[in-house]
Design a protein around this motif. Structure first.
Motif, PDB file in Angstrom:
ATOM      1  N   ALA A 313      41.453  39.947  49.046  1.00  0.00           N
ATOM      2  CA  ALA A 313      40.764  38.762  49.555  1.00  0.00           C
ATOM      3  C   ALA A 313      40.071  37.992  48.442  1.00  0.00           C
ATOM      4  CB  ALA A 313      39.749  39.182  50.621  1.00  0.00           C
ATOM      5  N   LEU A 314      39.426  38.720  47.517  1.00  0.00           N
ATOM      6  CA  LEU A 314      38.719  38.047  46.424  1.00  0.00           C
ATOM      7  C   LEU A 314      39.686  37.270  45.541  1.00  0.00           C
ATOM      8  CD1 LEU A 314      36.180  40.818  45.333  1.00  0.00           C
ATOM      9  CD2 LEU A 314      35.630  38.607  46.388  1.00  0.00           C
ATOM     10  N   ALA A 315      40.852  37.857  45.247  1.00  0.00           N
ATOM     11  CA  ALA A 315      41.813  37.175  44.384  1.00  0.00           C
ATOM     12  C   ALA A 315      42.301  35.880  45.016  1.00  0.00           C
ATOM     13  CB  ALA A 315      42.994  38.098  44.091  1.00  0.00           C
ATOM     14  N   ALA A 316      42.459  35.871  46.347  1.00  0.00           N
ATOM     15  CA  ALA A 316      43.016  34.706  47.040  1.00  0.00           C
ATOM     16  C   ALA A 316      41.964  33.715  47.498  1.00  0.00           C
ATOM     17  CB  ALA A 316      43.825  35.179  48.255  1.00  0.00           C
ATOM     18  N   TRP A 317      40.677  34.062  47.398  1.00  0.00           N
ATOM     19  CA  TRP A 317      39.622  33.193  47.908  1.00  0.00           C
ATOM     20  C   TRP A 317      39.514  31.940  47.041  1.00  0.00           C
ATOM     21  CZ3 TRP A 317      37.541  31.824  52.002  1.00  0.00           C
ATOM     22  CH2 TRP A 317      36.267  31.238  52.088  1.00  0.00           C
ATOM     23  N   PRO A 318      39.530  30.750  47.627  1.00  0.00           N
ATOM     24  CA  PRO A 318      39.527  29.514  46.836  1.00  0.00           C
ATOM     25  C   PRO A 318      38.343  29.377  45.888  1.00  0.00           C
ATOM     26  CG  PRO A 318      40.115  29.039  49.117  1.00  0.00           C
ATOM     27  CD  PRO A 318      39.694  30.481  49.072  1.00  0.00           C
ATOM     28  N   ASP A 319      37.200  29.987  46.219  1.00  0.00           N
ATOM     29  CA  ASP A 319      36.025  29.884  45.354  1.00  0.00           C
ATOM     30  C   ASP A 319      36.056  30.862  44.188  1.00  0.00           C
ATOM     31  OD1 ASP A 319      35.007  27.886  46.924  1.00  0.00           O
ATOM     32  OD2 ASP A 319      33.583  29.149  48.007  1.00  0.00           O
ATOM     33  N   THR A 320      37.034  31.760  44.147  1.00  0.00           N
ATOM     34  CA  THR A 320      37.133  32.706  43.035  1.00  0.00           C
ATOM     35  C   THR A 320      37.859  32.029  41.880  1.00  0.00           C
ATOM     36  OG1 THR A 320      37.228  34.564  44.580  1.00  0.00           O
ATOM     37  CG2 THR A 320      37.845  34.995  42.302  1.00  0.00           C
ATOM     38  N   PHE A 321      37.106  31.704  40.841  1.00  0.00           N
ATOM     39  CA  PHE A 321      37.676  31.008  39.698  1.00  0.00           C
ATOM     40  C   PHE A 321      38.346  31.967  38.722  1.00  0.00           C
ATOM     41  CE2 PHE A 321      35.605  27.527  41.450  1.00  0.00           C
ATOM     42  CZ  PHE A 321      35.823  26.365  40.718  1.00  0.00           C
ATOM     43  N   ALA A 322      37.809  33.190  38.609  1.00  0.00           N
ATOM     44  CA  ALA A 322      38.358  34.115  37.621  1.00  0.00           C
ATOM     45  C   ALA A 322      38.371  35.529  38.164  1.00  0.00           C
ATOM     46  CB  ALA A 322      37.538  34.066  36.331  1.00  0.00           C
ATOM     47  N   MET A 323      39.462  36.234  37.914  1.00  0.00           N
ATOM     48  CA  MET A 323      39.506  37.679  38.067  1.00  0.00           C
ATOM     49  C   MET A 323      39.331  38.221  36.642  1.00  0.00           C
ATOM     50  SD  MET A 323      39.755  40.362  40.010  1.00  0.00           S
ATOM     51  CE  MET A 323      40.494  39.811  41.570  1.00  0.00           C
ATOM     52  N   ALA A 324      38.130  38.665  36.333  1.00  0.00           N
ATOM     53  CA  ALA A 324      37.811  39.110  34.973  1.00  0.00           C
ATOM     54  C   ALA A 324      38.229  40.572  34.794  1.00  0.00           C
ATOM     55  CB  ALA A 324      36.323  38.949  34.703  1.00  0.00           C
ATOM     56  N   VAL A 325      38.873  40.844  33.664  1.00  0.00           N
ATOM     57  CA  VAL A 325      39.297  42.211  33.336  1.00  0.00           C
ATOM     58  C   VAL A 325      38.745  42.519  31.944  1.00  0.00           C
ATOM     59  CG1 VAL A 325      41.232  43.821  33.350  1.00  0.00           C
ATOM     60  CG2 VAL A 325      41.418  41.672  34.605  1.00  0.00           C
ATOM     61  N   PRO A 326      37.458  42.882  31.837  1.00  0.00           N
ATOM     62  CA  PRO A 326      36.794  42.958  30.537  1.00  0.00           C
ATOM     63  C   PRO A 326      36.980  44.296  29.814  1.00  0.00           C
ATOM     64  CG  PRO A 326      35.212  43.393  32.262  1.00  0.00           C
ATOM     65  CD  PRO A 326      36.530  43.128  32.954  1.00  0.00           C
ATOM     66  N   ALA A 348      42.124  33.001  42.204  1.00  0.00           N
ATOM     67  CA  ALA A 348      41.716  33.391  40.853  1.00  0.00           C
ATOM     68  C   ALA A 348      42.801  33.201  39.802  1.00  0.00           C
ATOM     69  CB  ALA A 348      41.260  34.847  40.858  1.00  0.00           C
ATOM     70  N   VAL A 349      42.326  32.874  38.609  1.00  0.00           N
ATOM     71  CA  VAL A 349      43.099  32.969  37.379  1.00  0.00           C
ATOM     72  C   VAL A 349      42.585  34.199  36.638  1.00  0.00           C
ATOM     73  CG1 VAL A 349      43.469  31.893  35.123  1.00  0.00           C
ATOM     74  CG2 VAL A 349      43.539  30.499  37.219  1.00  0.00           C
ATOM     75  N   VAL A 350      43.475  34.971  36.038  1.00  0.00           N
ATOM     76  CA  VAL A 350      43.059  36.182  35.345  1.00  0.00           C
ATOM     77  C   VAL A 350      42.515  35.838  33.966  1.00  0.00           C
ATOM     78  CG1 VAL A 350      43.804  38.393  34.369  1.00  0.00           C
ATOM     79  CG2 VAL A 350      44.667  37.663  36.592  1.00  0.00           C
ATOM     80  N   LEU A 351      41.383  36.473  33.629  1.00  0.00           N
ATOM     81  CA  LEU A 351      40.738  36.334  32.322  1.00  0.00           C
ATOM     82  C   LEU A 351      40.637  37.723  31.707  1.00  0.00           C
ATOM     83  CD1 LEU A 351      39.004  34.742  30.186  1.00  0.00           C
ATOM     84  CD2 LEU A 351      37.009  35.322  31.616  1.00  0.00           C
ATOM     85  N   ALA A 352      41.200  37.919  30.513  1.00  0.00           N
ATOM     86  CA  ALA A 352      41.226  39.243  29.898  1.00  0.00           C
ATOM     87  C   ALA A 352      41.105  39.118  28.383  1.00  0.00           C
ATOM     88  CB  ALA A 352      42.527  39.967  30.262  1.00  0.00           C
ATOM     89  N   PRO A 353      40.690  40.194  27.701  1.00  0.00           N
ATOM     90  CA  PRO A 353      40.575  40.144  26.244  1.00  0.00           C
ATOM     91  C   PRO A 353      41.941  40.185  25.571  1.00  0.00           C
ATOM     92  CG  PRO A 353      40.058  42.344  27.031  1.00  0.00           C
ATOM     93  CD  PRO A 353      40.241  41.486  28.245  1.00  0.00           C
ATOM     94  N   ASN A 354      42.027  39.592  24.426  1.00  0.00           N
ATOM     95  CA  ASN A 354      43.280  39.526  23.672  1.00  0.00           C
ATOM     96  C   ASN A 354      43.479  40.809  22.851  1.00  0.00           C
ATOM     97  OD1 ASN A 354      45.620  38.575  22.555  1.00  0.00           O
ATOM     98  ND2 ASN A 354      44.635  37.143  21.143  1.00  0.00           N
ATOM     99  N   ILE A 355      43.650  41.928  23.569  1.00  0.00           N
ATOM    100  CA  ILE A 355      43.830  43.225  22.924  1.00  0.00           C
ATOM    101  C   ILE A 355      44.888  44.023  23.674  1.00  0.00           C
ATOM    102  CG2 ILE A 355      41.472  43.402  22.009  1.00  0.00           C
ATOM    103  CD1 ILE A 355      40.849  45.275  24.396  1.00  0.00           C
ATOM    104  N   ASP A 356      45.390  45.065  23.025  1.00  0.00           N
ATOM    105  CA  ASP A 356      46.264  46.072  23.625  1.00  0.00           C
ATOM    106  C   ASP A 356      47.415  45.418  24.400  1.00  0.00           C
ATOM    107  OD1 ASP A 356      44.453  47.776  22.495  1.00  0.00           O
ATOM    108  OD2 ASP A 356      43.594  48.496  24.350  1.00  0.00           O
TER     109      ASP A 356
END
Length: 459
Positions: A313-326, A348-356
């Protein structure tokens, strides 16, 4: 027990059979769903086979033990003529220790040997570190595939446990010496890591990319009404952009980093975080996340249990701007792939670090956002995500959806894997839809010096 096929597939896993608490559990659930939906097509493609599961003896000692999960696993394999094989071990000793893994690997190898008495060919897949010791054992008629999804050098940075590293090194070395043992090439980053850090012989590789059951109902996006009902029920306020995150209370998942770096945005965003305690969370990280969020004055909803409807639900919710994967270390994060499916119509758009493995999953600015993993830079990524226009977010989500559909079909991947083991070498390997597939059946003595990587991101 079925004796109707000449081939047996033994899948050895510690999570996803009697529980479902982490990414490896999700991989096992994907495997089971693939069997349930596609066994007939898999058999037509690679030859008839009987599936079996091997799991540490389930019970109260099992992390997240769930009788419904166990019944589901029994039903899937028993309907196909197989069975769930329980492996005895000392439940009073620490589970996450090489001594326990050594015992479980020996028990699983023994089970594979028994299956070889009934089937002419047995493929035993050892899923992740606890079953890495399968390569130490040899049984006529049994081939072994080690499907590692991470290593201690990745998940325990900067100070990995020497005992776990030694266990992994021994397993990789044994796979190189055993003529019927192989290592799964699940993705570019991990394969390079195993070659560079564990001296993996490229000739032992068999391609088996990490994937999803793309037909699964729980990977379809929820309706707007369904998503709203769930986000309101867990206390997500209206009118604020949401930053979501899903993970275990494990240092490597970096949820503490997200809490800290959201502080400058406390007046503008709401944090929706699912943080599931691990079975060895002695530091009570869940409480620490909640306490620190309160100290920083964050608007936050922090949930300490896993219910798959919530991230969906969170991923599809219109107010969720980012799915953060820190994450501080990650091979291939399931939530990146899942969000691409859940958010295809909005969210959501996924936001993640540029590693691994993240650059393997995300091409920055094409199907998601990457940020520099240096301290203090996550906030820049968050601001970038919040500044996206509706059309920019839609473009990123659409590209993410296309990439997952193209690259992450678990049924196709399993069909190709089984064909490389079970079809005659002169037989062309194709996908379930009849398209040519990479043939990974080259004899070890003829293996190329370099490895083919099937998971390169498509820009």
């Amino acid at each position: 027990m079925s004796t109707s096929t000449t081939k047996a597939l033994l899948y050895c896993a510690v999570n996803g059979i009697a529980n479902n608490t982490n990414g490896i559990g999700r991989q096992t659930k994907t495997f089971l769903a693939t069997l349930a939906r596609h066994h007939h097509r898999l058999s037509a493609h690679a030859g008839a086979f009987t599936p079996y599961l091997a799991v540490p003896e389930p019970g109260p000692a099992t992390w997240g033990y769930n009788e419904d999960d166990l019944r589901y696993a029994h039903r899937i394999v028993e309907d196909l003529g197989g069975e769930v094989i329980t492996l005895p071990y000392d439940t009073h000793r620490p589970f996450w220790h090489p001594d326990t893994w050594r015992h479980l690997s020996a028990e699983a190898a023994h089970a594979a040997g028994h299956l070889a008495d009934r089937h002419k060919k047995v493929l035993a897949i050892g899923v992740d570190t606890p079953f890495a010791g399968l390569a130490h054992h040899t049984h006529p008629g049994v081939e072994v595939l080690l499907a590692l999804f991470s290593t201690a050098r990745i998940t325990e940075r900067p100070h990995p446990d020497p005992g776990r590293i030694a266990w992994e090194e021994e397993a990789i070395a044994a796979a190189g010496l055993h003529p019927r043992a192989w290592v799964a090439d699940i993705g570019d980053f991990l394969t390079r890591h195993l070659q560079d850090q564990y001296r993996l012989d490229p000739g032992t590789l068999r391609a088996w990319p990490s994937g999803l059951d793309l037909t699964a109902a729980d990977l379809a996006p929820p309706t707007r009404t369904e998503a709203e009902r769930i986000v309101r029920a867990i206390g997500i306020p209206a009118g604020r952009p949401v930053v979501a995150a899903i993970g275990r209370t494990d240092h490597t998942k970096g949820l503490d980093l997200l809490v800290e770096e959201l502080a400058p945005l406390r007046e503008n965003v709401h944090l929706a975080m699912v943080a599931v305690p691990t079975d060895d969370d002695r530091a009570n990280l869940l409480d620490s996340y909640r306490q620190r969020s309160a100290e920083l004055g964050l608007s936050a909803t922090i949930i300490g249990r896993y219910d798959r409807t919530i991230p969906r639900a969170l991923a599809a919710w219109p107010d969720t701007f980012a799915m953060a994967v820190p994450s501080r270390g990650e091979t291939l994060a399931n939530i990146v792939f899942e969000t691409a499916l859940w958010a295809q119509q909005g969210g959501a758009v996924v936001l993640a670090p540029n590693i691994d493995g993240f650059p393997e999953q995300i091409t920055d600015g094409h199907n998601g956002l990457l940020y520099d993993p240096a301290p203090g830079t996550l906030i820049q990524g968050l601001r970038r995500a919040l500044a996206l226009t509706c059309s920019e977010r839609a473009r990123l989500r659409a590209a993410a959806h296309r990439t997952v559909l193209k690259q992450r079909n678990a049924a196709e991947h399993l069909a190709t894997l089984l064909a490389t083991f079970w079809l005659p070498r002169a037989t062309p390997v194709t996908t379930l839809h009849g398209h040519p597939a990479t043939d990974a059946r080259t004899p070890r003595s003829q293996a190329p010096a370099s490895t083919h990587h099937p998971l390169e991101a498509t820009p």
